[in-house]
Design an enzyme around this catalytic site. Structure first.
Site, PDB file in Angstrom:
ATOM      1  N   HIS A 265       0.804  -1.221   0.000  1.00 49.44           N
ATOM      2  CA  HIS A 265       0.000   0.000   0.000  1.00 49.44           C
ATOM      3  C   HIS A 265       0.835   1.268   0.000  1.00 49.44           C
ATOM      4  CE1 HIS A 265      -3.293  -2.731   1.014  1.00 49.44           C
ATOM      5  NE2 HIS A 265      -4.077  -1.785   0.562  1.00 49.44           N
ATOM      6  N   GLY A 266       2.019   1.209   0.562  1.00 50.01           N
ATOM      7  CA  GLY A 266       2.807   2.431   0.576  1.00 50.01           C
ATOM      8  C   GLY A 266       4.182   2.206   1.164  1.00 50.01           C
TER       9      GLY A 266
END
Lengths: 474, 351
Positions: free
Chosen positions: A326-327
């Site tokens: 996700h990041g």
């Protein structure tokens, strides 16, 4: 190009006109779709289309060779080439800065001061989505679960198909490639159903996520000071609503746009806030990613086949990678780690305790569902917070450790957020075993028509046309 | 597989939506709401791009006072060319000044509006960040955003109900009055339909606002609330102010070295607003220093009879009629100053 922009509406109308032109060969129509997909992507940053081409060419040619080669070493070499190409691009663009920061901090721990030039890397939109999609193709061929695609046009369209290119659903080769073999056109009801889903998705994104939820969420997560408990909880609940309406809204738009063209895309969300437990949650939230991680990471690691300890380790590792997907920040890793721990605890409990019969009653299940929702909200704190100090400050505020915390939210914001969150959870619970399609099929046309008009008018009234979808950054 | 009646639902939806939108638009026009362009970053970027074709243009930067107070049509009549309006309400012009200073092509005339509390504020102030976001958007605007903005402008300039600033759902929610908890910082309520924006980014007070003394007093109450909050914060002074002056000096010098010109203008304000500004930003310590440090020409409204004596309805901005008078007078004064002509270097000569 954003679904909630006039430029997309213009492109979509053009695509529909070309797609439904009579007597145009299917190959030409597919070429139109491919060009439209490149245009859709280039509208953000034209040079990044090259990344799509690289990914397409590597996997097309590696896939073909991989299927027909028998030597283990050669097969591994080819798989490695595909992984290196795809994950290399992902690592450079998405994780380059993160790796460098951590390297610098590691050196600092050893007493070495090093200040590198700040890397000026722009994250190509949706790179995590199309990287995982093309990887599933190569991995399926490596495992001989699918045959290589012979037609470069079809394969390029599989990698690039614009409705789901930048934020999913992540579609497996078997789910999309066969659909390109025969001419596709939507029937009258499929076409209008697609438009209905597009409206529903935009309503979720523009009205619910952007107008109602985004403001309080931004205010609370952006506050530099400790907050009053109510404010902190409302901010986190607002984010739980925002992220759902934003992302599920995008997926709904994607499914709707594909339906208008006669294609089918799988569901990506099934009312996740009605989940009872975390294995249930992950069968309802971002289904295409969770099933991807299950099939291409958790199971190859051994899944639950190598004893309890390794099962728990596999679960945790899979969720940590899911967090990192996700990041590029440790807060996302903690978010994934918490989900991993929840899954481990749930598995442990299920194995150790025999559930009493009353736990299967509707009320108890609802209570467990609310408890799951509560725990999910704790994870959202790490997902949304800019850094650990913000996350920690917010958790302290939520649980009453900041009695002098500031009050920052208006009464109206609190009421709006709480009303929408209560309605959202209630709707998820009511729809738990149903689908929008099923409900609409059983409803009179006038009820659907009035609801549809209501959503469209609220979209027009909201007039927010430029807010980016949260998941584009992943 | 798909609901058999979806096409019927679509027809009903289309009919209801069309009827509602038509009725809504008619109601907006009937009740006197005026057409207004969207005050978006995309619109600002579109105007900024005009300088690519005309690097010697006159450009106005600043906050809302120069956007209300310099009438672009009057300026065009007086000076022969319509200026490019790059001001933004509630912002500091300094990030835009730096941005233009860094653009080697720009060598036009720059009219910089000085609203003391916004102008003499640190870079990271709210007003500074607002202007910096405009510049960042311009530099990073994607092709899709450009196209979307062009389509937005085409629609919003024709349909009154699409005025997001005045008629959007967000704005409507502002009018739902519920008492807030004690301790919550509550923003004052802005009057309905204060301003409109034209296709050249000229801001005007709406006719409804000009006709309503109550709305004007409501706006004045907004300014007074802001003034009260500002009084609690220290003014920029000492080293911080010196750094600000030095940055402005470098930026103005860069533009002038290319043959461009920078003029500062202090727009009129009245009553309690003017008293507040005079007390917090004494002229000799701020305005006079600004001109001394930069060596640029400046026009302070109270120095010229023709630029003073205006009655700002809410003490801070000129009415459209006064803006015309003010602009004509300012143009005459600038002309009478016989400033040295701008040396228009060819593109090849530009550094």
């Amino acid at each position: 190009m954003l679904f909630n922009s006039l430029s997309f509406i213009l492109l979509f109308i053009l695509v529909l006109v070309l797609h439904y032109l009579p007597r145009l060969p299917w190959k030409i129509k597919k070429t139109n779709l491919l060009l439209a997909s490149y245009l859709f992507y280039a509208a953000w940053n034209p040079p990044f289309v090259i990344l799509l081409w690289i990914s397409t060419l590597i996997d097309f040619f590696v896939g073909r060779r991989l299927y027909y080669v028998h030597g283990v070493a050669m097969r591994r070499l080819l798989l490695g080439l595909s992984l290196l190409g795809n994950l290399g691009l992902l690592a450079f663009f998405k994780y380059g800065g993160f790796l460098l920061d951590n390297f610098v901090q590691l050196l600092a721990l050893g007493g070495i001061s090093y200040t590198p030039a700040k890397p000026d890397i722009i994250l190509p939109v949706g790179i995590s989505f199309y990287t995982f999609q093309t990887l599933s193709y190569t991995l399926d061929i490596y495992r001989r679960n699918t045959t290589p695609e012979k037609n470069l046009l079809d394969f390029a369209l599989y990698v690039t198909f614009f409705p789901q290119l930048v934020a999913g659903p992540i579609v497996r080769p078997d789910g999309l490639l066969p659909q390109f073999k025969e001419p596709k056109r939507a029937g009258l009801n499929q076409f209008f159903w697609g438009l209905f889903l597009l409206t529903l998705g935009l309503f979720m994104k523009i009205v619910l996520a952007d107008v109602i939820m985004a403001g309080p969420s931004d205010q609370v997560f952006g506050a530099p000071q400790a907050l009053n408990s109510l404010d902190a909880w409302v901010g986190v609940l607002a984010f739980s609503g925002q992220i759902f309406f934003d992302f599920a809204g995008y997926s709904t738009c994607a499914i709707g746009v594909a339906a208008c063209l006669g294609f089918y895309l799988p569901d990506n969300f099934r009312y996740p806030y009605a989940a009872v437990g975390f294995s249930d949650f992950w069968q309802r939230w971002h289904i295409s990613l969770s099933s991807w991680l299950r099939d291409y990471l958790y199971i190859p690691l051994g899944g639950n086949r190598k004893g309890p300890r390794l099962t728990y380790a596999n679960l945790l590792f899979t969720m940590l990678i899911g967090g990192l997907w996700h990041g590029a920040a440790w807060t996302f890793v903690v978010w994934g780690g918490l989900h991993g721990l929840y899954l481990m605890a749930e598995r442990l409990l299920r194995g150790a305790v025999q559930a009493p019969p009353w736990l299967k009653t509707g009320l108890a299940q609802f209570g467990l569902g609310l408890f799951t929702f509560f725990l999910v909200n704790i994870t959202w704190v790490f997902f949304r917070a800019q850094d650990f100090s913000t996350a920690w400050r917010l958790l302290q505020s939520m649980f009453g450790f900041a009695p002098e915390g500031a009050k920052i939210l208006y009464t109206l914001s609190i009421l709006l957020v709480l009303t929408v969150v209560v309605l959202m959870v209630a709707a998820h619970w009511i729809m738990r075993r149903r689908s929008v399609l099923g409900v609409a099929s059983q409803s009179p046309y006038w009820a659907t028509g009035i609801g549809w008009a209501g959503m469209l008018l609220l979209i027009l009234w909201a007039q927010k046309t430029s807010e980016s979808f949260i998941y584009f950054q992943f | 597989m798909y609901p058999a009646h979806t096409w019927k639902a679509f027809l009903l939806m289309a009919a209801l939506s069309l009827a509602a939108v038509t009725g809504w638009e008619w109601y907006c026009r009937y009740s006197g709401k005026e057409l207004s362009y969207p005050n978006s970053k995309g619109f600002w970027a579109q105007q900024r791009r005009l300088l690519a074709d005309d690097p010697t243009a006159t450009v106005i930067i600043g906050s809302s006072r120069v956007q209300f107070g310099i009438d672009l049509d009057t300026w065009a009549q007086e000076m022969g060319r319509r200026p490019v309006q790059l001001s933004m309400e509630g912002s500091s012009p300094l990030p835009i000044l730096s941005h233009l200073a860094q653009d080697p092509a720009f060598r036009g005339s720059l009219l910089v509006g000085v609203t003391p509390n916004l102008f003499f504020s640190p870079e990271q102030s709210r007003g500074g960040q607002k202007a910096a976001k405009l510049v960042a958007h311009y530099l990073q605007e994607s092709p899709s955003q450009r196209l979307g903005n062009a389509l937005n402008l085409a629609l919003e300039s024709r349909l009154v109900f699409l005025d997001e600033d005045q008629l959007g759902l967000d704005r409507f929610l502002e009018f739902v009055e519920l008492p807030n908890r004690e301790g919550v910082m509550t923003m004052p309520q802005w009057p309905y339909h204060f301003t409109t924006l034209t296709k050249h980014r000229q801001r005007n007070m709406s006719q409804a606002f000009l006709n309503s003394r109550q709305a004007q007093l409501q706006q004045l109450a907004v300014w007074r609330t802001f003034m009260g909050w500002e009084k609690q914060a220290p003014v920029l002074a000492g080293e911080g102010l010196a750094r600000l002056f030095e940055q402005i000096r470098q930026d103005t010098e860069a533009i002038r070295s290319r043959g461009g010109r920078v003029l500062f203008v202090r727009m009129p304000s009245t009553g309690s607003y003017l008293a507040f500004e005079d007390a917090r930003y004494p002229r000799e310590a701020y305005w006079d220093q600004l001109l001394a440090k930069t060596g640029c020409k400046g026009y302070y409204f109270s120095d010229y009879p023709a630029l003073s004596g205006f009655d700002c309805p809410e003490e801070s901005h000129l009415t459209p009629a006064d803006a015309k008078r003010f602009t004509r007078s300012l143009a005459e004064i600038i002309r009478s100053d016989k400033l040295p002509p701008i040396i228009v270097a060819s593109k090849a000569q530009a550094p």
